[in-house]
Design a protein around this motif. Sequence first.
Motif, PDB file in Angstrom:
ATOM      1  N   ASP A 120      18.664  -3.008 -12.848  1.00  0.00           N
ATOM      2  CA  ASP A 120      18.329  -4.408 -13.670  1.00  0.00           C
ATOM      3  C   ASP A 120      18.078  -3.934 -14.999  1.00  0.00           C
ATOM      4  N   THR A 121      17.217  -3.066 -15.302  1.00  0.00           N
ATOM      5  CA  THR A 121      17.128  -2.583 -16.584  1.00  0.00           C
ATOM      6  C   THR A 121      18.336  -2.150 -17.450  1.00  0.00           C
ATOM      7  N   ALA A 122      18.979  -1.039 -16.582  1.00  0.00           N
ATOM      8  CA  ALA A 122      20.319  -0.656 -17.077  1.00  0.00           C
ATOM      9  C   ALA A 122      21.282  -1.630 -17.097  1.00  0.00           C
ATOM     10  N   VAL A 123      21.590  -2.448 -16.357  1.00  0.00           N
ATOM     11  CA  VAL A 123      22.654  -3.505 -16.463  1.00  0.00           C
ATOM     12  C   VAL A 123      22.168  -4.457 -17.851  1.00  0.00           C
ATOM     13  N   ARG A 124      21.164  -4.869 -17.756  1.00  0.00           N
ATOM     14  CA  ARG A 124      20.792  -5.865 -18.982  1.00  0.00           C
ATOM     15  C   ARG A 124      20.880  -5.165 -20.244  1.00  0.00           C
ATOM     16  N   ALA A 125      20.468  -3.942 -20.305  1.00  0.00           N
ATOM     17  CA  ALA A 125      20.549  -3.392 -21.493  1.00  0.00           C
ATOM     18  C   ALA A 125      22.099  -2.913 -21.884  1.00  0.00           C
ATOM     19  N   ALA A 126      23.020  -2.459 -21.059  1.00  0.00           N
ATOM     20  CA  ALA A 126      24.334  -2.543 -21.317  1.00  0.00           C
ATOM     21  C   ALA A 126      24.639  -4.120 -21.749  1.00  0.00           C
ATOM     22  N   HIS A 127      24.527  -5.117 -21.026  1.00  0.00           N
ATOM     23  CA  HIS A 127      25.055  -6.649 -21.496  1.00  0.00           C
ATOM     24  C   HIS A 127      24.637  -6.677 -22.955  1.00  0.00           C
ATOM     25  N   HIS A 159      28.752   6.978 -33.733  1.00  0.00           N
ATOM     26  CA  HIS A 159      29.332   5.761 -34.327  1.00  0.00           C
ATOM     27  C   HIS A 159      28.550   4.575 -34.504  1.00  0.00           C
ATOM     28  N   VAL A 160      27.212   5.085 -34.485  1.00  0.00           N
ATOM     29  CA  VAL A 160      26.155   3.795 -34.394  1.00  0.00           C
ATOM     30  C   VAL A 160      26.544   2.879 -33.407  1.00  0.00           C
ATOM     31  N   ILE A 161      27.034   3.185 -32.448  1.00  0.00           N
ATOM     32  CA  ILE A 161      27.089   2.637 -30.924  1.00  0.00           C
ATOM     33  C   ILE A 161      25.804   2.853 -30.275  1.00  0.00           C
ATOM     34  N   PRO A 162      24.930   1.808 -29.732  1.00  0.00           N
ATOM     35  CA  PRO A 162      24.013   2.123 -28.856  1.00  0.00           C
ATOM     36  C   PRO A 162      24.160   2.823 -27.601  1.00  0.00           C
ATOM     37  N   ALA A 163      23.337   3.781 -27.267  1.00  0.00           N
ATOM     38  CA  ALA A 163      23.648   4.677 -25.926  1.00  0.00           C
ATOM     39  C   ALA A 163      23.649   3.746 -24.793  1.00  0.00           C
ATOM     40  N   ASP A 164      23.210   2.462 -24.773  1.00  0.00           N
ATOM     41  CA  ASP A 164      23.222   1.759 -23.476  1.00  0.00           C
ATOM     42  C   ASP A 164      24.370   1.267 -23.094  1.00  0.00           C
ATOM     43  N   VAL A 165      25.539   1.594 -23.720  1.00  0.00           N
ATOM     44  CA  VAL A 165      26.853   1.297 -23.352  1.00  0.00           C
ATOM     45  C   VAL A 165      27.482   1.953 -22.323  1.00  0.00           C
ATOM     46  N   VAL A 166      26.697   2.986 -22.022  1.00  0.00           N
ATOM     47  CA  VAL A 166      26.895   3.819 -21.036  1.00  0.00           C
ATOM     48  C   VAL A 166      25.656   4.065 -20.196  1.00  0.00           C
ATOM     49  N   GLY A 167      25.315   3.449 -19.085  1.00  0.00           N
ATOM     50  CA  GLY A 167      24.449   3.649 -18.370  1.00  0.00           C
ATOM     51  C   GLY A 167      24.434   4.468 -16.954  1.00  0.00           C
ATOM     52  N   LEU A 168      23.572   4.948 -16.536  1.00  0.00           N
ATOM     53  CA  LEU A 168      23.971   5.947 -15.223  1.00  0.00           C
ATOM     54  C   LEU A 168      22.619   5.686 -14.032  1.00  0.00           C
ATOM     55  N   ALA A 202      38.587  -1.172 -23.085  1.00  0.00           N
ATOM     56  CA  ALA A 202      38.640  -2.887 -23.126  1.00  0.00           C
ATOM     57  C   ALA A 202      37.554  -3.390 -23.971  1.00  0.00           C
ATOM     58  N   GLY A 203      36.634  -2.524 -24.314  1.00  0.00           N
ATOM     59  CA  GLY A 203      35.376  -3.239 -25.065  1.00  0.00           C
ATOM     60  C   GLY A 203      34.125  -3.551 -24.081  1.00  0.00           C
ATOM     61  N   CYS A 204      34.502  -3.175 -22.998  1.00  0.00           N
ATOM     62  CA  CYS A 204      33.317  -3.297 -21.809  1.00  0.00           C
ATOM     63  C   CYS A 204      32.314  -2.327 -21.884  1.00  0.00           C
ATOM     64  N   PRO A 205      31.021  -2.483 -21.964  1.00  0.00           N
ATOM     65  CA  PRO A 205      30.063  -1.286 -21.474  1.00  0.00           C
ATOM     66  C   PRO A 205      29.942  -1.277 -19.926  1.00  0.00           C
ATOM     67  N   VAL A 206      29.588   0.007 -19.503  1.00  0.00           N
ATOM     68  CA  VAL A 206      29.778   0.498 -18.211  1.00  0.00           C
ATOM     69  C   VAL A 206      28.316   0.939 -17.640  1.00  0.00           C
ATOM     70  N   VAL A 207      28.100   0.680 -16.414  1.00  0.00           N
ATOM     71  CA  VAL A 207      26.909   1.256 -15.691  1.00  0.00           C
ATOM     72  C   VAL A 207      27.386   2.092 -14.451  1.00  0.00           C
ATOM     73  N   VAL A 208      27.262   3.237 -14.611  1.00  0.00           N
ATOM     74  CA  VAL A 208      27.907   4.241 -13.655  1.00  0.00           C
ATOM     75  C   VAL A 208      26.882   4.669 -12.697  1.00  0.00           C
ATOM     76  N   LYS A 209      27.480   4.536 -11.589  1.00  0.00           N
ATOM     77  CA  LYS A 209      26.733   5.000 -10.021  1.00  0.00           C
ATOM     78  C   LYS A 209      27.230   6.281  -9.768  1.00  0.00           C
ATOM     79  N   ALA A 210      26.450   7.450 -10.186  1.00  0.00           N
ATOM     80  CA  ALA A 210      26.762   8.776 -10.051  1.00  0.00           C
ATOM     81  C   ALA A 210      26.825   9.065  -8.437  1.00  0.00           C
ATOM     82  N   HIS A 211      27.894   9.940  -8.295  1.00  0.00           N
ATOM     83  CA  HIS A 211      28.121  10.507  -6.981  1.00  0.00           C
ATOM     84  C   HIS A 211      27.056  11.497  -6.502  1.00  0.00           C
TER      85      HIS A 211
END
Length: 509
Positions: free
Chosen positions: A30-37, A189-198, A159-168
């Motif tokens: 939940d935290t990872a998804v909300r942070a990405a959003h 590029h001053v983009i928050p790290a939360d655009v890529v969750g894992l 496309a401009g979408c943040p991602v949350v990746v479920k690692a294999h």
Amino acid sequence: MAAAPVWSVDPRTGKRREQVAVEATAEEVDTAVRAAHAVRGALADRAVRSAFLRSAAAGLDAARDGLVETADAETALGPVRLTGELARTCYQLRAFADIVDEGAFLDVVIDHPDAGATPPVPDLRRHKVPLGVVAVYSASNFPFAFSVAGGDTASALAAGCPVVVKAHPDHPALSELVAKVLRRAAAAHVIPADVVGLVHGFEAGVELIGHPLVAAAGFTGSVRGGRALFDAAAARPVPIPFHGELGSLNPVLVTEAAAAERAEEIGAGLAGSMTLGVGQFCVKPGLVLVPSGAGGDRLLKSLTDAVSDTDAGVLLDHRMRDDFLAGVRERAALADVESPVTPGAGGEHTVSAGFFTVPADRLTEEGAYGVLLEECFGPVTVVARYTDEEQATAVLSRLPGNLTASVQLSSREAAGQGRGADLLAALTPLAGRVVVNAWPTGVAVAPAQHHGGPYPATTSTSTSVGGTAIERWLRPVTYQNTPTALLPRELLDDNPLGLPRRFNGVLER
């Protein structure tokens, strides 16, 4: 209860290497998804977005040696294969950066009012916008190209979408390293790290597909796992698009004329394709229709010689090895099934390549022979010997959807003489990519590529490879009679962004 540890495992020995992480709890997902959003607006500027993608590629290039070493330790795929796959992954990121800069993916269309039309046309301006947070489910067999920095992630970020990746679970240490590279590229590029969750863990994957802020999902894996997630995506209170690649037999039809003309070449090519990567490619040819007679016999001898010379290899994990051995035992037990080269265990941790032969008419029967029309993950294929074209066509009519369908034609047939066109027409409904006089393994990253197909190959009509993969993470929006001061810049008449578009019915580039 303590969170379950996530271990990196060496498939060559089955031994644990190190604890990499712990499985994510529902709260952590939940935290990872909300942070990405929350940071999705950081990807709004296309120039920043494309620069981020190029920095990600450069970062992966710079970390190549360490990444390949870790990937090999977790997958046993070998440095040569993995170095090439990483290069492909970097190329894919840069290709999507070019697509973002070009802007054609926005599909801008502007229609000025036309009171004389029937019915009258108001002022209409259409383009595409990002869906939101994308859940990405990593694949086992491509630890770079279809995983944390793979095609789903690259196209979603483009496309401009943040991602949350479920690692294999087969390459968790590599997943952590790649995610760090992507986050460093974002920070540059001053983009928050939360655009890529894992996140790690089976339950985390289940939680992810059900999260209300996840807007779409991309998956590469098994039919069983993909179908469960697809059903979960559809059963949500608000269903979401689920773009899954699940399984594929990838049939090949060899014509009698082709076998007569170049049997040895076709047999050797088939051996190379079916054993590539220890048979762990999603486009491995799993069913080959070969004519009865002298040409087909020569093809089988060539195939036998080449497969017999193939070294035993290590599959990605012991569960896959167990499934492979069970699958070949089930197929070998069927009446009239023979194994000129017997697939099976090559050692305590390895498997040996092989293939089965069966009369084609068996594959038109109901019952136990249906297993021969299902994918068996690993270095094995089924060669069905057919007596005439009607028999071959009857087998093709029983096949489910596939990523690819291939035909080996003679030079005369390829020149349009004979039934070449008819055979292509018969194969086209079966697959998303039709291959002529080549083998399906190898999926080029190119604008015209299509990596998808009718179910169960994929759950949608989209591709997961190539530039148009970006379309999965966008939706169209039309603004009607909207004052100029309120319009997005992409939809202004003077086109300040220089975008390709259709303006009052005329295509502008």
